[in-house]
Design an enzyme around this catalytic site. Sequence first.
Site, short mmCIF file in Angstrom:
data_model
loop_
_atom_site.label_atom_id
_atom_site.label_comp_id
_atom_site.label_asym_id
_atom_site.label_seq_id
_atom_site.Cartn_x
_atom_site.Cartn_y
_atom_site.Cartn_z
N GLY A 149 0.49 -1.22 0.40
CA GLY A 149 -0.09 -0.35 -0.18
C GLY A 149 0.63 0.90 0.18
N ASP A 209 1.04 3.08 4.53
CA ASP A 209 -0.01 3.66 3.70
C ASP A 209 -0.89 4.63 5.07
OD1 ASP A 209 -1.06 1.21 5.22
OD2 ASP A 209 -1.79 0.64 2.68
N ASP A 266 -3.88 2.52 11.22
CA ASP A 266 -4.99 2.32 11.43
C ASP A 266 -5.75 1.59 12.95
OD1 ASP A 266 -7.53 1.22 11.10
OD2 ASP A 266 -7.83 1.08 9.69
N LYS A 307 -5.92 7.57 11.20
CA LYS A 307 -7.74 7.46 11.28
C LYS A 307 -7.59 7.21 12.71
CE LYS A 307 -9.28 4.57 8.28
NZ LYS A 307 -10.20 3.08 7.41
N VAL A 349 -11.33 3.41 2.59
CA VAL A 349 -10.36 4.51 1.52
C VAL A 349 -9.55 3.70 0.51
CG1 VAL A 349 -10.80 6.41 2.79
CG2 VAL A 349 -8.23 5.19 3.05
N ASP A 403 -5.69 -0.06 -1.13
CA ASP A 403 -6.38 -1.12 -2.65
C ASP A 403 -7.87 -1.58 -1.50
OD1 ASP A 403 -5.37 -2.79 -0.28
OD2 ASP A 403 -6.27 -4.77 -1.81
N ARG A 418 -5.61 0.63 -6.28
CA ARG A 418 -4.11 0.90 -5.84
C ARG A 418 -4.09 2.73 -6.77
NH1 ARG A 418 -1.78 -1.97 -1.93
NH2 ARG A 418 -2.21 -4.38 -2.03
P1 XMP Z 1 -3.32 -1.09 10.75
O1 XMP Z 1 -3.36 0.27 11.46
O2 XMP Z 1 -4.91 -1.73 11.53
O3 XMP Z 1 -3.74 -1.28 9.87
O4 XMP Z 1 -2.83 -2.39 11.25
C1 XMP Z 1 -3.24 -2.28 8.89
C2 XMP Z 1 -3.22 -2.07 6.98
O5 XMP Z 1 -5.06 -2.32 7.22
C3 XMP Z 1 -5.00 -1.34 5.83
N1 XMP Z 1 -5.87 -0.29 5.94
C4 XMP Z 1 -6.84 -0.16 4.91
N2 XMP Z 1 -6.65 -0.41 3.72
N3 XMP Z 1 -8.13 1.28 2.76
C5 XMP Z 1 -7.52 0.31 2.71
O6 XMP Z 1 -6.93 0.49 1.54
C6 XMP Z 1 -8.47 1.90 4.97
O7 XMP Z 1 -9.11 2.40 4.93
C7 XMP Z 1 -7.28 1.35 5.18
N4 XMP Z 1 -8.04 1.16 7.17
C8 XMP Z 1 -6.09 -0.38 6.79
C9 XMP Z 1 -3.98 -1.15 4.96
O8 XMP Z 1 -2.71 -1.65 4.67
C10 XMP Z 1 -2.96 -0.87 6.26
O9 XMP Z 1 -1.98 -0.24 6.96
#
Ligand code: XMP
Length: 193
Positions: free
Chosen positions: A45, A101, A104, A132, A154, A160, A166
Amino acid sequence: MHTDVNKILITREGLADRVQQLGREMTTLYLGLDSPLIIITVLNGSMVFMADLIRHMPITMNLGVLGVSSYAGATTRSQGAKIVMQLDTDIRDRHVLVIDDILDTGNTLRLIHEDLGKLKPASLRTAVLLRKPARAPSDVTVEFIGFDIEDRFVVGYGLDFDGRYRNLPYIGVLKPDCYQASAAGTEPAGRTM
Ligand code: XMP
């Protein structure tokens, strides 16, 4: 705008401006190191973000990649982050900047920080394009944040769903129909590499 996208959160121009600004800040911080900065990109990502960012950083650097997966398929809930492709670069006593990327739940970066910390870099900092704030935990520190966004799924600019979108040049909110049509029917959480 792509037909699967509800609204554009960050335009192509907005991304370009902010990425340039981040590149300048990082250049100021890392200018004059006695060894090349190591930039570690978390696949997949972060590839677009990294590619644009480093072209605003006129300093000596080496690039490395790290593969992390936090869910098995496109539709299952996050099952905890797991490193699936090890670092190919020796980072001991080196200055390291991790590029991710999105922050979250923070599970991914928590794991990465723990793992890389054990390899004893001279410094370890992290840049995320998106955060976020509603979900990001307080124990995961990131030094550079592109944008704080609302808690919506998103896509675009490297991010993706099910390996798609992407290549969109903006960050957009995916229409719920697109993931509700999937087996789990819930908002996706986590990454596939
Ligand atoms: P966390 O911080 O939860 O994030 O470990 C893990 C990975 O999850 C994906 N991610 C997203 N990918 N839209 C996406 O396309 C989103 O809103 C989103 N939220 C989480 C992303 O790869 C991140 O690194």
